[in-house]
Design an enzyme around this catalytic site. Structure first.
Site, PDB file in Angstrom:
ATOM      1  N   CYS A  49       8.322  17.225  18.123  1.00  0.00           N
ATOM      2  CA  CYS A  49       7.164  16.753  17.364  1.00  0.00           C
ATOM      3  C   CYS A  49       5.940  17.636  17.572  1.00  0.00           C
ATOM      4  CB  CYS A  49       6.830  15.309  17.741  1.00  0.00           C
ATOM      5  SG  CYS A  49       6.215  15.115  19.432  1.00  0.00           S
TER       6      CYS A  49
ATOM      7  N   HIS B 265      -8.216   8.789  26.674  1.00  0.00           N
ATOM      8  CA  HIS B 265      -7.321   8.847  25.525  1.00  0.00           C
ATOM      9  C   HIS B 265      -6.171   9.782  25.881  1.00  0.00           C
ATOM     10  CE1 HIS B 265      -5.797   9.281  21.446  1.00  0.00           C
ATOM     11  NE2 HIS B 265      -5.864  10.604  21.591  1.00  0.00           N
TER      12      HIS B 265
ATOM     13  N   HIS C 242      -0.451   8.616  21.392  1.00  0.00           N
ATOM     14  CA  HIS C 242       0.007   7.447  20.638  1.00  0.00           C
ATOM     15  C   HIS C 242       1.448   7.117  21.013  1.00  0.00           C
ATOM     16  CE1 HIS C 242      -3.371   9.003  18.275  1.00  0.00           C
ATOM     17  NE2 HIS C 242      -3.557   7.750  17.882  1.00  0.00           N
TER      18      HIS C 242
ATOM     19  N   ASP D 267      10.145   5.617  17.270  1.00  0.00           N
ATOM     20  CA  ASP D 267      11.117   6.502  16.641  1.00  0.00           C
ATOM     21  C   ASP D 267      11.813   7.415  17.652  1.00  0.00           C
ATOM     22  OD1 ASP D 267       9.061   8.165  17.343  1.00  0.00           O
ATOM     23  OD2 ASP D 267       8.613   8.862  15.316  1.00  0.00           O
TER      24      ASP D 267
ATOM     25  N   ARG E 165       8.583   6.238  21.805  1.00  0.00           N
ATOM     26  CA  ARG E 165       8.238   7.639  22.046  1.00  0.00           C
ATOM     27  C   ARG E 165       6.736   7.717  22.292  1.00  0.00           C
ATOM     28  NH1 ARG E 165       6.166  11.734  18.639  1.00  0.00           N
ATOM     29  NH2 ARG E 165       6.547  10.434  16.783  1.00  0.00           N
TER      30      ARG E 165
ATOM     31  N   CYS F 127       3.872   9.889  22.566  1.00  0.00           N
ATOM     32  CA  CYS F 127       3.483  11.224  22.136  1.00  0.00           C
ATOM     33  C   CYS F 127       2.137  11.545  22.783  1.00  0.00           C
ATOM     34  CB  CYS F 127       3.382  11.260  20.615  1.00  0.00           C
ATOM     35  SG  CYS F 127       2.981  12.875  19.932  1.00  0.00           S
TER      36      CYS F 127
END
Length: 299
Positions: free
Chosen positions: A218, A253, A256, A260, A267, A269
């Protein structure tokens, strides 16, 4: 080397929340310090004149942050001239104090305040004493602002982020503090598979084990699960609805989370810029020894 110092600065909820956000602080605990009795309760401290102050026990890694830096940060969040009052809280239990664990700390703290006093005609009201009769506060007081994000706090916790800004690279600050995202396939951990632990670049909070990292193609590091549950919130930016994940202690932060992953699993990410990697053979030295055993069992 891990050292311990105690800070009193009004309500201990905010003081603890603040120091939890400082890189180099490895553990905090709220309690009652320097009173006349052992093991007092909250009610006794408030209403029975035990002489204790609300204080925060701060364990810090001397290799990552010096005591003088902690003293400077502490001084920024209190009113040093106020006697028995901080914010809306009034009483001897809300006095300011620095309680030391050894003679070296005492010397550094006294010298620090002497220099501050030389620069003003107003009397600094911070007491400096060896720690005495420290008692851990009731469980509902521990990590109070983490459990109650909208709870009362007399301290601007964003002050901790100003410390972070000076210790982070521009991309690390943009990602963790401004909800930024690094460009795909540019992060240092995207194609990285060494054994170890990934922690929050801001606070050092453990986040992900290398054994839970997988290649998702990704463009960002992907993990199947975190070490402990992360804070989640709905993110409607970028014209879509996503679930943002943030660290619990520093509220950084991270990225996310999606559904999937392999076989429909989660997952995570994550931006490389939000992470610091602790190699397997350095975990004990860096204070993350318990994760070495967990990793070893998964090899």
């Amino acid at each position: 080397m891990i050292e311990t110092i105690y800070f009193a600065g009004g309500c201990f909820w905010g003081v603890e929340g603040y120091f939890q956000r400082i890189p180099g602080v490895v553990k905090t605990e709220v309690g009652y310090a320097n009173g006349e009795t052992e093991n007092p309760t909250y009610e006794e401290v408030c209403y029975r004149n035990t002489g204790h102050s609300e204080a925060v026990k701060v364990d810090y890694d001397e290799d990552k942050i010096l005591l003088i830096e902690l003293l400077n940060k502490y001084y920024q969040i209190i009113d040093p001239y106020s006697l028995n009052k901080q914010g809306n809280d009034i009483g001897t239990q809300y006095r300011t104090g620095i309680y030391t664990s050894n003679d070296t700390q005492m010397k550094i703290a006294k010298n620090f305040l002497n220099k501050k006093q030389q620069k003003t005609d107003r009397k600094i009201q911070i007491e400096v004493k060896p720690i005495k009769n420290f008692c851990r506060a009731e469980e509902y007081h521990q990590n109070y602002l983490e459990k109650n994000p909208n709870g009362y706090c007399h301290i601007n916790l964003n002050e901790a982020n100003q410390y972070s800004k000076s210790h982070l690279t521009p991309i690390q600050y943009e990602v963790t503090q401004n909800n930024g995202t690094e460009l795909p396939n540019t992060g240092k951990y995207n194609d990285f598979d060494n054994p170890g632990l990934y922690v929050d670049i801001v606070s050092g909070e453990p986040l992900f084990l290398s054994t839970d990292k997988f290649q998702s193609n990704c463009g960002w590091p992907a993990f199947s699960k975190p070490v402990e549950k992360l804070n989640e919130k709905i993110d409607t930016s970028a014209g879509m609805i996503r679930t943002e994940v943030r660290s619990r202690k520093a509220d950084s932060h991270l990225g996310h989370v999606f559904n999937d992953g392999p076989g429909g699993s989660t997952r995570y990410c994550i931006n490389s810029a939000a992470l610091k990697f602790i190699p397997y053979d350095q975990l004990e030295k860096e204070g993350y020894g318990k994760y070495k055993k967990i990793l070893a069992s998964n090899f």
